[in-house]
Enzyme design. Sequence first.
Site, PDB file in Angstrom:
ATOM      1  N   ASP A   1       0.326  -1.326  -0.155  1.00 57.34           N
ATOM      2  CA  ASP A   1      -0.359   0.305  -0.246  1.00 57.34           C
ATOM      3  C   ASP A   1       0.842   1.539  -0.014  1.00 57.34           C
ATOM      4  O   ASP A   1       1.800   1.576   0.567  1.00 57.34           O
ATOM      5  CB  ASP A   1      -0.899   0.107   1.230  1.00 57.34           C
ATOM      6  CG  ASP A   1      -1.714   1.175   1.590  1.00 57.34           C
ATOM      7  OD1 ASP A   1      -2.198   1.828   0.779  1.00 57.34           O
ATOM      8  OD2 ASP A   1      -1.640   1.921   2.460  1.00 57.34           O
TER       9      ASP A   1
ATOM     10  N   ASP B   1       1.315   5.239   0.907  1.00 56.24           N
ATOM     11  CA  ASP B   1       0.476   6.016   1.622  1.00 56.24           C
ATOM     12  C   ASP B   1       1.729   7.021   1.405  1.00 56.24           C
ATOM     13  O   ASP B   1       1.738   7.862   2.213  1.00 56.24           O
ATOM     14  CB  ASP B   1       0.488   5.765   2.552  1.00 56.24           C
ATOM     15  CG  ASP B   1      -0.208   6.650   3.357  1.00 56.24           C
ATOM     16  OD1 ASP B   1      -0.922   7.703   2.983  1.00 56.24           O
ATOM     17  OD2 ASP B   1      -1.089   6.394   4.575  1.00 56.24           O
TER      18      ASP B   1
ATOM     19  N   GLU C   1       1.774  11.087   1.381  1.00 55.62           N
ATOM     20  CA  GLU C   1       1.034  12.755   1.457  1.00 55.62           C
ATOM     21  C   GLU C   1       1.270  13.680   1.082  1.00 55.62           C
ATOM     22  O   GLU C   1       2.198  14.266   2.361  1.00 55.62           O
ATOM     23  CB  GLU C   1       0.561  11.802   3.062  1.00 55.62           C
ATOM     24  CG  GLU C   1      -0.498  10.603   3.236  1.00 55.62           C
ATOM     25  CD  GLU C   1      -1.179  10.520   4.602  1.00 55.62           C
ATOM     26  OE1 GLU C   1      -1.625  11.559   5.511  1.00 55.62           O
ATOM     27  OE2 GLU C   1      -1.463   9.033   5.237  1.00 55.62           O
TER      28      GLU C   1
ATOM     29  N   TYR D   1     -11.556  11.531   5.824  1.00 48.57           N
ATOM     30  CA  TYR D   1     -11.555  11.617   7.290  1.00 48.57           C
ATOM     31  C   TYR D   1     -10.031  12.842   7.133  1.00 48.57           C
ATOM     32  O   TYR D   1      -9.952  13.500   6.324  1.00 48.57           O
ATOM     33  CB  TYR D   1     -11.456  10.871   8.064  1.00 48.57           C
ATOM     34  CG  TYR D   1     -10.329   9.748   7.713  1.00 48.57           C
ATOM     35  CD1 TYR D   1      -8.808   9.796   8.217  1.00 48.57           C
ATOM     36  CD2 TYR D   1     -10.266   8.368   7.090  1.00 48.57           C
ATOM     37  CE1 TYR D   1      -8.460   8.838   7.643  1.00 48.57           C
ATOM     38  CE2 TYR D   1      -9.368   7.800   6.710  1.00 48.57           C
ATOM     39  CZ  TYR D   1      -8.211   7.965   7.154  1.00 48.57           C
ATOM     40  OH  TYR D   1      -7.420   7.135   6.062  1.00 48.57           O
TER      41      TYR D   1
END
Length: 845
Positions: free
Chosen positions: A311, A313, A315, A391
Amino acid sequence: MNGFKFGAAFWMLSAIGSVSAAPSVPTIDVYGSNNLQFSKIELTMDSTSGYYDMVKYSDEAEVSIKFTQWSGDPGDSYKVYFDDVEVASGAISGNQTTAIFSMAQGGRYKVAVEACDSTGCSRSAEQQLIIADTDGSHLEPLNMNVDPNNKSYDTDPDTVVGTYFVEWGIYEREYTVDNIPVDNLTHILYGFIPICGPNESLKSVGGNSYNALVTACRGVQDYEVVIHDPWAAYQKSFPQAGHKFSSPIKGNYAMLMALKQRNPDLKVIPSVGGWTLSDPFYDFTNKAYRDRFVASVKRFLQTWKFFDGVDIDWEFPGGGGAGPDLGDPINDGPAYIALMQELRAMLDELGAETGRTYELTSAIGVGYDKIEDVDYSNAVQYMDYIFAMTYDFYGGWNNVPGHQTALFCGRFMRAGQCDGSGNDDKGVPYKGPAYTADNGIKLLLAQGVPANKLVLGAAMYGRGWEGVLPDTLTDPLDPMTGKGTGKLKGSKEQGVWEEGVIDYKGIKRFMLGTDNLGVNGFQYGYDDQAQAPWVWNQETGQLITFDDPRSVMEKGAYVRSLGLAGLFSWEIDADNGDILNAIHEGLAADKPRNQPPVARTSSDMAVVGPISLNLDGSNSEDADGQIVRFEWEQVSGPRVSLSGENNTIARIDIPEVLQKEVIAFDLTVTDNGGAKDTDTVLVTVSPKGTSPNNRPPIIKVLAPQTVKRGESVVIDASATSDPDSDPLSYQWTAPPDIIPVITSNKLTFNVGDYKDDRVLEFSLEVSDGTHVVKQPIVIKVIRGSGGGDLCSNLWSEEKVYNGGDKVSWDNKVWQAKWWTQGDNPSMSGEWGVWKLIGNADCPTS
């Protein structure tokens, strides 16, 4: 004389008896230095150092088994059996022998040794022997200790229910792998795997985390992955999992291995990056760094075999992450797409080596400013799922309250704030639509991301503020219209591990109470427009926005309404079971009916044997998902060689025939919803030699002589016929820069943006099995009359444009960031609705 006979017979029997005695029974030494426990991985357990110094994996374990024969004849040779299967043999040289050999397959075995000679073998008692491997094959299934508030559900295998488990959760949070309600999950994302190299964002946080990473990266090249916390990952003993001092693998990793022994269909995926560990990604515009990273991920998966993919991630591509000076809005997006493509190729290569299927996923930000910098419709073709982080929309980093994980726009928003068409309280135009789950998902769908690859995020935590007092509110009934004075404060006992953030189970215990109406001065509220709850203490001014069972069930219904892949959550240690229960109950709504795929094979063919042919199923399609399986099968005619039965293209080898034969092949395609469709292709095979009465096909082609740039063109040969009614096959040839779509007797293509006139040369070959007729097709590309027609996509003041639409104006090409009408691209400016992407190569006036 009789006495002599008796004595002789006795001597002969004694001699025979001594000859036929088998070797003495071996005894396996179970108290040696290894205790019959071996491992394919060697891990440093009592210190920290560079990753490659601490982790050494071998394809085979070296096994040494010592056995003793206390008396009698030891025999000549031995055999070693694992579960009654012979795995090694050798010579016996004395009363003590050590069998040394290698084993590739880990597991728990019953080992026995036989000592043998010409008269037979003697077998030892069985003992247990362990060969540790990182797939966990040597472990017993994990015993669970799950909060009983978690209910039981039958997880739909076609729906993703995922969560993050964080490496550091075992410390003060005291949340361990055996606490995970795994029976209600399909995916566990393990956070986080770091990348060596520039990590200033992590350094700026302070604490020991940066120093631990520096230690792990000793002797490791920049842009390779490592383990951040060896103690948590594989050194710490968990007694509840049966870990001992001598266990070759311990920690979270060993527990996850044992968890997969209990739940073999569970996907455990290492998540690389995260908020403070994303800095190295920004250098992935350099392909050499990407190559090094991808190679290191492959080594990591080869070493830690319980993981099921990777995965990413990051950011965030384009900027806006923890590193305020990092991000390239122009080049990060293409680098992200290239990274996905290269990771997919690596995972497919690894899968071919191991016989496993590896998933590629990515957690992404869903604000308009995050989505606009990456063409996710291009990237997602290489990915299994996108985990949309719906979120962290609002929080204590500023004093502006709002729903941090709302599904839709809240009541507190100003006119034009939801869709980004209005102005803020200072009269400044909004830069884009508001941060909500719905806005983010719709932007991704508008880009062309398939719904069944999108996983919606739920929060198992809240974000909050101090100082939101009644006199700060513009609407006395809505605390989201107030102002804060800083981040929420609290204790670890309350679930506040950092200022501004609180666990859901802390909210439930200290603020909601058993009846969900509020305790300790807090009152509960729910914005039914946003589908978002809050708790607020008017006396202290503490305001918290979060997900609760009601809002999560709405998210589940939303997932079903759009046909999304499922729901995931951050992070599992913050839940008491309420949120995961609500995920399942929300997803219990009826799923949209899966539309079956459409199988499309090659057109029927007529050939002369012997010949080798390809059967092509690549034009098969699925309207609401993806095709996951191709199956070719010969269903009639004389048996021929068929290879590539499970590929989009299969190969057949047809021998010479003495008479005309018709052979039928079926292609069955299956989509990710389990629906199937079948198409049949007929191959007519004729003997060698041409029949004097057989006539060649008559080709009739309809095609334009001239076309303009950007046009869609069809070359139609459907009127082609055969005088003898023989089945026809078609073979098209197109210029190398054309990507055609071919359906038997038609070829479709889009004319490129050529800067000058040019001639495109195509050809068509038609065969009836005896004759082959070739027809050239010439099409000229022109700019148009008067030295060049205006661009076909000129901006219009009256037309409505959606995010991703491209227009030409003022000699440039612009792309809409979101919905717009009447906004002149050349007046848009840096923060406007239009994004400049290049110069127009056609006239705009």
